[in-house]
Design an enzyme around this catalytic site. Structure first.
Site, mmCIF file in Angstrom:
data_model
loop_
_atom_site.group_PDB
_atom_site.id
_atom_site.type_symbol
_atom_site.label_atom_id
_atom_site.label_comp_id
_atom_site.label_asym_id
_atom_site.label_seq_id
_atom_site.Cartn_x
_atom_site.Cartn_y
_atom_site.Cartn_z
ATOM 1 N N ASN A 8 0.854 -1.193 0.000
ATOM 2 C CA ASN A 8 0.000 0.000 0.000
ATOM 3 C C ASN A 8 0.890 1.243 0.000
ATOM 4 O OD1 ASN A 8 -1.873 1.989 0.474
ATOM 5 N ND2 ASN A 8 -2.256 1.411 2.622
ATOM 6 N N TRP A 9 0.977 1.878 -1.156
ATOM 7 C CA TRP A 9 1.872 3.047 -1.282
ATOM 8 C C TRP A 9 1.287 4.290 -0.613
ATOM 9 C CZ3 TRP A 9 4.120 3.309 -6.978
ATOM 10 C CH2 TRP A 9 4.851 2.142 -7.226
ATOM 11 N N LYS A 10 0.015 4.223 -0.247
ATOM 12 C CA LYS A 10 -0.667 5.404 0.312
ATOM 13 C C LYS A 10 -0.501 6.586 -0.658
ATOM 14 C CE LYS A 10 -0.014 3.437 4.825
ATOM 15 N NZ LYS A 10 -0.049 3.615 6.255
ATOM 16 N N HIS A 95 -9.551 1.144 5.103
ATOM 17 C CA HIS A 95 -8.272 1.420 5.778
ATOM 18 C C HIS A 95 -8.510 2.424 6.912
ATOM 19 C CE1 HIS A 95 -4.213 2.719 6.567
ATOM 20 N NE2 HIS A 95 -3.815 1.608 5.967
ATOM 21 N N GLU A 97 -6.847 4.834 7.998
ATOM 22 C CA GLU A 97 -6.583 6.247 7.700
ATOM 23 C C GLU A 97 -7.812 6.892 7.056
ATOM 24 O OE1 GLU A 97 -2.947 5.612 5.561
ATOM 25 O OE2 GLU A 97 -1.904 5.252 7.450
ATOM 26 N N GLU A 171 -5.155 -4.910 11.041
ATOM 27 C CA GLU A 171 -4.218 -3.794 11.153
ATOM 28 C C GLU A 171 -4.499 -3.005 12.434
ATOM 29 O OE1 GLU A 171 -2.300 -2.584 7.284
ATOM 30 O OE2 GLU A 171 -4.103 -1.408 7.458
ATOM 31 N N GLY A 177 2.339 2.739 10.920
ATOM 32 C CA GLY A 177 3.202 3.909 10.729
ATOM 33 C C GLY A 177 3.957 4.338 11.969
ATOM 34 N N SER A 214 3.450 -1.463 10.389
ATOM 35 C CA SER A 214 4.904 -1.327 10.597
ATOM 36 C C SER A 214 5.707 -2.579 10.253
ATOM 37 C CB SER A 214 5.199 -0.891 12.042
ATOM 38 O OG SER A 214 4.722 0.416 12.260
ATOM 39 N N GLY A 235 2.853 -0.872 4.349
ATOM 40 C CA GLY A 235 2.700 0.531 3.956
ATOM 41 C C GLY A 235 4.048 1.138 3.625
ATOM 42 N N GLY A 236 4.582 1.924 4.561
ATOM 43 C CA GLY A 236 5.832 2.664 4.351
ATOM 44 C C GLY A 236 6.946 1.855 3.706
HETATM 45 P P1 PGA Z 1 2.709 0.813 7.651
HETATM 46 O O1 PGA Z 1 1.244 0.898 7.066
HETATM 47 O O2 PGA Z 1 3.332 -0.450 7.137
HETATM 48 O O3 PGA Z 1 3.401 2.049 7.139
HETATM 49 O O4 PGA Z 1 2.599 0.804 9.131
HETATM 50 C C1 PGA Z 1 0.458 -0.237 6.945
HETATM 51 C C2 PGA Z 1 -0.880 0.171 6.407
HETATM 52 O O5 PGA Z 1 -1.366 1.241 6.757
HETATM 53 O O6 PGA Z 1 -1.480 -0.522 5.573
#
Ligand code: PGA
Length: 249
Positions: A8-10, A95, A97, A171, A177, A214, A235-236
């Site tokens: 997930n590149w966000k 998600h 976020e 999650e 994050g 994370s 994500g990151g």
């Molecule tokens: P993260 O994000 O790996 O940066 O913690 C995971 C996600 O939000 O899907």
């Protein structure tokens, strides 16, 4: 079954050139990680261009979708049909976020899940608790997740569902994050609980459940080597796919 890695590149990166560089590094990873299935979810700006660059071993996903399946006067939205017509097979829904920053409710998420599954997209539904729930202990987490799934999957029993089309990502919000993932043991407990719940309450016997929050190259194996954890939502760290090269061989 192959382990599934969802990248997930966000809202990253800022330029097409950088996006393409990350994509090619992901292709390289896929070349070396034939025993895993990789799904890349870039922002919409790059998604449909990339989804036409077919590569064996890499599939594409959107980070969101609207709940009206076709076309219409819905400014800023993208439909299931548009995604499918662009070669996009997966979509992340719910998600944390989006739940938090954009006010997505379980009711909206339920409509998106139902529409996407009806249209034949593969849905990655995100669920997970805040730190305040986790602080109350495991039973409180289970009860929170059970309630979230009940709302987000309402009506799913009436759908003719290909079993591989629903994927759940556990999650925990406090782990996203932050650089501090949930311990693999704790993640496993909740993931096993989710699987049991899906089997008993929804007759979904082989639904894949991923861990997200994370995950990096340093610890991904601690999660995905566990039999019940079917993969990871990254994500990151997905912006630096090279870090997984030596680990997932
Ligand atoms: P993260 O994000 O790996 O940066 O913690 C995971 C996600 O939000 O899907």
């Amino acid at each position: 079954m192959k382990k599934l890695l969802v990248f997930n590149w966000k809202m990253n990166p800022a330029s097409y050139e950088e996006a393409e560089r990350i994509l090619f590094a992901t292709f390289e990873l896929a070349n070396n990680a034939k025993e895993t299935e990789i799904v890349v979810c870039p922002p919409f700006t790059w998604l449909t261009d990339f989804s036409h660059k077919a590569h064996q071993g890499v599939k594409f996903g959107a980070q969101d979708v609207f709940w009206k399946p076709d076309t219409g006067a819905f400014t800023g939205e993208v439909s299931d049909t548009m995604l499918k017509n662009s070669g996009v097979e997966y979509v992340i829904i719910g998600h944390s976020e989006r739940r938090k920053l954009l006010g997505e409710t379980d009711e909206m998420i339920q409509k998106k899940v139902k529409s996407a599954l009806t249209e034949g997209l593969k849905v990655i539904l995100c669920v997970g608790e805040e730190a305040s729930v986790r602080d109350q202990g495991l039973e409180a987490v289970k009860s929170f997740i059970k309630n979230q799934l009940a709302q987000d999957l309402k009506g799913i029993e009436n759908l003719k569902l290909e079993i591989e089309n629903l994927i759940v990502a556990y999650e925990p919000i406090w782990a996203i994050g932050t650089g501090t993932p949930c311990s693999p043991k704790d993640a496993l407990q909740i993931i096993s609980f989710i699987k049991e719940l899906l089997a008993t309450s929804y007759q979904l016997l082989a639904t894949r459940v991923l861990y997200g929050g994370s995950v990096t190259g340093k610890d991904i194996l601690d999660f995905i080597q566990l039999e019940d954890i079917d993969g990871a939502l990254v994500g990151g760290a997905s912006l630096k796919p090279e870090q997984f090269l030596n680990v997932i061989h």
